[in-house]
Design a protein around this motif. Structure first.
Motif, mmCIF file in Angstrom:
data_model
loop_
_atom_site.group_PDB
_atom_site.id
_atom_site.type_symbol
_atom_site.label_atom_id
_atom_site.label_comp_id
_atom_site.label_asym_id
_atom_site.label_seq_id
_atom_site.Cartn_x
_atom_site.Cartn_y
_atom_site.Cartn_z
ATOM 1 N N ARG A 65 14.501 9.929 58.743
ATOM 2 C CA ARG A 65 15.020 10.234 60.085
ATOM 3 C C ARG A 65 15.611 8.984 60.737
ATOM 4 O O ARG A 65 16.655 9.048 61.379
ATOM 5 C CB ARG A 65 13.918 10.822 60.969
ATOM 6 N N GLU A 69 19.401 8.508 61.947
ATOM 7 C CA GLU A 69 19.648 8.175 63.358
ATOM 8 C C GLU A 69 20.454 6.882 63.488
ATOM 9 O O GLU A 69 21.358 6.787 64.318
ATOM 10 C CB GLU A 69 18.328 8.065 64.114
ATOM 11 N N GLN A 73 24.054 6.782 65.312
ATOM 12 C CA GLN A 73 24.298 5.943 66.496
ATOM 13 C C GLN A 73 25.429 4.948 66.252
ATOM 14 O O GLN A 73 26.228 4.686 67.163
ATOM 15 C CB GLN A 73 23.010 5.221 66.915
#
Length: 91
Positions: A65, A69, A73
């Protein structure tokens, strides 16, 4: 005749564009430096370098995860600055 200390709108736009280009370069460098930050730990997990168990599986899921992420981003930051500049997305 008084000389105005205010910059013209074009000067401000050029200054803003320059700042955005610098920011874009910095984000790209951070991307280059950190894109694979989780690659080796994830590969090690895949190669069973850690002792198994519930804690290892939980860590592996959090690592996956975090990797996703991080990539999301970085892409988001690049997209936002590129859109602000009005420059087409690279590659």
């Amino acid at each position: 005749m008084a000389v105005s200390s205010e910059r013209s709108e074009a000067d401000v736009d050029e200054a803003e564009r320059f700042r955005l280009l610098l920011l874009l370069g910095r984000i790209q460098q951070l991307s280059n430096d950190h894109w694979h930050a989780f690659t080796r730990p994830r590969q090690a997990m895949g190669d069973h370098a850690w002792v198994g168990g519930v804690a290892a599986k939980s860590f592996e899921r959090r690592l996956e995860r975090s990797d996703a992420e991080l990539h999301a981003q970085i892409r988001k930051a690049l997209d936002l600055v590129q859109q602000k500049i009005g420059r087409p997305l690279a590659g």
